[in-house]
Design an enzyme around this catalytic site. Structure first.
Site, PDB file in Angstrom:
ATOM      1  N   TYR A   1      -3.596 -13.246   6.077  1.00 51.40           N
ATOM      2  CA  TYR A   1      -4.948 -13.064   6.632  1.00 51.40           C
ATOM      3  C   TYR A   1      -6.060 -13.277   5.602  1.00 51.40           C
ATOM      4  O   TYR A   1      -7.228 -13.362   5.960  1.00 51.40           O
ATOM      5  CB  TYR A   1      -5.091 -11.679   7.287  1.00 51.40           C
ATOM      6  CG  TYR A   1      -4.900 -10.493   6.366  1.00 51.40           C
ATOM      7  CD1 TYR A   1      -5.848 -10.161   5.394  1.00 51.40           C
ATOM      8  CD2 TYR A   1      -3.767  -9.697   6.472  1.00 51.40           C
ATOM      9  CE1 TYR A   1      -5.670  -9.083   4.545  1.00 51.40           C
ATOM     10  CE2 TYR A   1      -3.581  -8.611   5.632  1.00 51.40           C
ATOM     11  CZ  TYR A   1      -4.528  -8.307   4.672  1.00 51.40           C
ATOM     12  OH  TYR A   1      -4.338  -7.247   3.839  1.00 51.40           O
ATOM     13  N   GLU A   2      -5.695 -13.383   4.307  1.00 51.10           N
ATOM     14  CA  GLU A   2      -6.748 -13.566   3.301  1.00 51.10           C
ATOM     15  C   GLU A   2      -7.332 -14.974   3.364  1.00 51.10           C
ATOM     16  O   GLU A   2      -8.532 -15.156   3.181  1.00 51.10           O
ATOM     17  CB  GLU A   2      -6.204 -13.276   1.899  1.00 51.10           C
ATOM     18  CG  GLU A   2      -5.838 -11.807   1.703  1.00 51.10           C
ATOM     19  CD  GLU A   2      -5.187 -11.552   0.357  1.00 51.10           C
ATOM     20  OE1 GLU A   2      -5.784 -11.904  -0.671  1.00 51.10           O
ATOM     21  OE2 GLU A   2      -4.064 -11.002   0.333  1.00 51.10           O
TER      22      GLU A   2
ATOM     23  N   ASN B   1       0.252   5.335  10.197  1.00 50.08           N
ATOM     24  CA  ASN B   1      -0.488   5.665  11.431  1.00 50.08           C
ATOM     25  C   ASN B   1       0.369   5.351  12.644  1.00 50.08           C
ATOM     26  O   ASN B   1       1.324   4.582  12.548  1.00 50.08           O
ATOM     27  CB  ASN B   1      -1.781   4.833  11.502  1.00 50.08           C
ATOM     28  CG  ASN B   1      -1.506   3.340  11.420  1.00 50.08           C
ATOM     29  OD1 ASN B   1      -1.296   2.800  10.334  1.00 50.08           O
ATOM     30  ND2 ASN B   1      -1.480   2.676  12.563  1.00 50.08           N
TER      31      ASN B   1
ATOM     32  N   HIS C   1      -4.412  -2.931  -3.871  1.00 49.22           N
ATOM     33  CA  HIS C   1      -3.388  -3.785  -4.501  1.00 49.22           C
ATOM     34  C   HIS C   1      -3.933  -4.240  -5.849  1.00 49.22           C
ATOM     35  O   HIS C   1      -4.975  -4.877  -5.911  1.00 49.22           O
ATOM     36  CB  HIS C   1      -3.101  -5.012  -3.628  1.00 49.22           C
ATOM     37  CG  HIS C   1      -2.588  -4.689  -2.260  1.00 49.22           C
ATOM     38  ND1 HIS C   1      -1.255  -4.631  -1.967  1.00 49.22           N
ATOM     39  CD2 HIS C   1      -3.227  -4.418  -1.118  1.00 49.22           C
ATOM     40  CE1 HIS C   1      -1.092  -4.324  -0.698  1.00 49.22           C
ATOM     41  NE2 HIS C   1      -2.283  -4.192  -0.154  1.00 49.22           N
TER      42      HIS C   1
ATOM     43  N   ALA D   1       2.923  -0.962   4.141  1.00 46.67           N
ATOM     44  CA  ALA D   1       2.436   0.114   5.004  1.00 46.67           C
ATOM     45  C   ALA D   1       2.465  -0.438   6.425  1.00 46.67           C
ATOM     46  O   ALA D   1       2.230  -1.630   6.636  1.00 46.67           O
ATOM     47  CB  ALA D   1       1.010   0.497   4.617  1.00 46.67           C
TER      48      ALA D   1
ATOM     49  N   HIS E   1      -8.707   0.519   7.369  1.00 46.80           N
ATOM     50  CA  HIS E   1      -7.975   0.308   6.110  1.00 46.80           C
ATOM     51  C   HIS E   1      -8.059   1.564   5.239  1.00 46.80           C
ATOM     52  O   HIS E   1      -7.103   1.934   4.561  1.00 46.80           O
ATOM     53  CB  HIS E   1      -8.540  -0.920   5.384  1.00 46.80           C
ATOM     54  CG  HIS E   1      -7.709  -1.350   4.217  1.00 46.80           C
ATOM     55  ND1 HIS E   1      -6.358  -1.621   4.319  1.00 46.80           N
ATOM     56  CD2 HIS E   1      -8.017  -1.541   2.909  1.00 46.80           C
ATOM     57  CE1 HIS E   1      -5.892  -1.962   3.136  1.00 46.80           C
ATOM     58  NE2 HIS E   1      -6.881  -1.912   2.255  1.00 46.80           N
TER      59      HIS E   1
ATOM     60  N   MET F   1       1.122  -6.377   8.655  1.00 48.79           N
ATOM     61  CA  MET F   1       0.499  -7.688   8.432  1.00 48.79           C
ATOM     62  C   MET F   1       1.079  -8.405   7.213  1.00 48.79           C
ATOM     63  O   MET F   1       0.412  -9.249   6.617  1.00 48.79           O
ATOM     64  CB  MET F   1      -1.009  -7.506   8.225  1.00 48.79           C
ATOM     65  CG  MET F   1      -1.709  -6.766   9.351  1.00 48.79           C
ATOM     66  SD  MET F   1      -3.453  -6.528   8.968  1.00 48.79           S
ATOM     67  CE  MET F   1      -3.901  -5.301  10.222  1.00 48.79           C
ATOM     68  N   SER F   2       2.301  -8.077   6.826  1.00 46.18           N
ATOM     69  CA  SER F   2       2.841  -8.683   5.592  1.00 46.18           C
ATOM     70  C   SER F   2       4.356  -8.854   5.691  1.00 46.18           C
ATOM     71  O   SER F   2       4.927  -8.846   6.784  1.00 46.18           O
ATOM     72  CB  SER F   2       2.504  -7.776   4.405  1.00 46.18           C
ATOM     73  OG  SER F   2       3.233  -6.566   4.472  1.00 46.18           O
TER      74      SER F   2
ATOM     75  N   HIS G   1      -1.664 -11.945   1.266  1.00 48.26           N
ATOM     76  CA  HIS G   1      -1.436 -11.837   2.711  1.00 48.26           C
ATOM     77  C   HIS G   1      -1.945 -13.097   3.415  1.00 48.26           C
ATOM     78  O   HIS G   1      -2.937 -13.683   2.986  1.00 48.26           O
ATOM     79  CB  HIS G   1      -2.204 -10.643   3.291  1.00 48.26           C
ATOM     80  CG  HIS G   1      -1.820  -9.329   2.698  1.00 48.26           C
ATOM     81  ND1 HIS G   1      -2.342  -8.867   1.514  1.00 48.26           N
ATOM     82  CD2 HIS G   1      -0.963  -8.368   3.135  1.00 48.26           C
ATOM     83  CE1 HIS G   1      -1.816  -7.673   1.240  1.00 48.26           C
ATOM     84  NE2 HIS G   1      -0.971  -7.346   2.198  1.00 48.26           N
TER      85      HIS G   1
ATOM     86  N   SER H   1       0.832  -1.209   0.000  1.00 49.10           N
ATOM     87  CA  SER H   1       0.000   0.000   0.000  1.00 49.10           C
ATOM     88  C   SER H   1       0.862   1.253   0.000  1.00 49.10           C
ATOM     89  O   SER H   1       1.773   1.387   0.820  1.00 49.10           O
ATOM     90  CB  SER H   1      -0.890   0.032   1.240  1.00 49.10           C
ATOM     91  OG  SER H   1      -1.645  -1.136   1.330  1.00 49.10           O
TER      92      SER H   1
HETATM   93  N1  HPA Z   1      -1.096  -2.426  12.248  1.00 52.42           N
HETATM   94  C1  HPA Z   1      -0.958  -3.427  11.361  1.00 52.42           C
HETATM   95  N2  HPA Z   1      -0.829  -3.242  10.069  1.00 52.42           N
HETATM   96  C2  HPA Z   1      -0.808  -1.977   9.613  1.00 52.42           C
HETATM   97  C3  HPA Z   1      -0.949  -0.881  10.466  1.00 52.42           C
HETATM   98  C4  HPA Z   1      -1.081  -1.120  11.878  1.00 52.42           C
HETATM   99  O1  HPA Z   1      -1.196  -0.201  12.701  1.00 52.42           O
HETATM  100  N3  HPA Z   1      -0.876   0.234   9.701  1.00 52.42           N
HETATM  101  C5  HPA Z   1      -0.727  -0.176   8.410  1.00 52.42           C
HETATM  102  N4  HPA Z   1      -0.681  -1.527   8.356  1.00 52.42           N
END
Ligand code: HPA
Length: 270
Positions: free
Chosen positions: A81-82, A228, A57, A109, A240, A204-205, A79, A26
């Site tokens: 989690y998918e 963030n 994506h 990201a 997201h 998460m990746s 990912h 991302s």
């Molecule tokens: N946590 C997990 N994955 C993320 C975050 C987060 O705060 N920000 C962007 N991807």
């Protein structure tokens, strides 16, 4: 699968021999605008490549040159989690390796765990913590599966990235990326734990691909775009949509920097 995908790529981009592979997460999609004479192949045409399901994506392999550097750039990754499986990038990585890629540059990201690393900034991964405790190497046999994860994020490539950042006047933080499985964001307690255990960013990746790339003896370089402050560290609402809008805001700077890193990688001996 790997051979079929390779045949498709060689038919569409005859003579292609990229040395550098890039996976765009991302916010990093702008890199493809820096590719000269691109050949774009949708994942749908490549057997064993992920059919991307995550907003932001696109699901496309792009071959071409950045400066003199021949590259293979994946927009979009699978990912864990998918589906729950963490082996979704094995075939693409095997294909990239077979095409000649010796270096894998990863991007993502991530949320920041450090007060001084604000949204919009960049972090170079020095190491990771596999909190998910999952591995794409489960099921492999033989001693090659016992891969050393020391220097997983190649020290020489990191030095190169830091130099490129300095030349561009870009602040490049460096730190440890903690892999949480998702798709839910972390709890504030998990974030406090991660800080205590030495992590600097969460996401998460990336980690499964790093593990598999090291198994394939590719050198890895990875960057996070901080979108963030992690859960509990600020008042902003995590979502997201928020991740994507923050990623877009800093995306041009991030992908311009990445293009420069990739272009000048050719100065390093292979
Ligand atoms: N946590 C997990 N994955 C993320 C975050 C987060 O705060 N920000 C962007 N991807």
């Amino acid at each position: 699968m790997t051979q079929n995908a390779l045949n498709t790529i060689r038919a569409r981009a005859p003579g292609t021999r990229p040395r550098v592979a890039v996976i765009l997460g991302s916010g990093w999609g702008g890199l493809t605008q820096h590719i000269a004479n691109p050949v774009r192949i949708p994942y749908a045409e490549l057997e064993g490549f992920p059919q991307a399901t995550v907003e932001g994506h696109t699901g496309e392999l792009c071959l071409g040159r950045i400066g003199q550097q021949e590259v293979a750039v994946m927009s979009g990754r699978k990912h864990g989690y998918e589906t729950g499986a963490v082996d979704g990038m094995k075939v693409p990585l095997q294909v990239l390796k077979a095409l000649g890629c010796a270096v894998l540059v990863q991007t993502n990201a991530a949320g920041s765990l450090r007060e001084q690393m604000l949204p919009g900034s960049l972090m170079l991964l020095s190491d990771h913590i596999n909190f998910s405790q999952r591995s794409p190497l489960v099921g492999e046999s033989g001693s090659a599966r016992f891969v050393s994860m020391v220097n997983a994020y190649d020290a020489e490539l990191r030095a190169h990235a830091k130099q490129a950042a300095q030349q561009r006047g870009i602040t490049l933080h460096e730190g440890v990326y903690a892999w949480f499985f998702g798709p839910q964001f972390e709890t504030p307690a998990e974030i406090r734990m991660s800080i205590q255990l030495g992590a600097d960013a969460v996401g998460m990746s990336t980690v499964p691909e790093t593990i598999y790339a090291r198994y394939l003896q590719m050198r890895v370089l990875a960057f996070s775009l901080i979108t963030n402050m992690a859960a509990g560290l600020s008042n902003e609402q995590l979502s997201h949509t928020h991740t994507l809008s923050q990623a877009e805001a800093a995306g041009e700077m991030a992908s311009g920097f990445l293009a420069e890193v990739v272009r000048s990688l050719q100065l390093l001996p292979s």
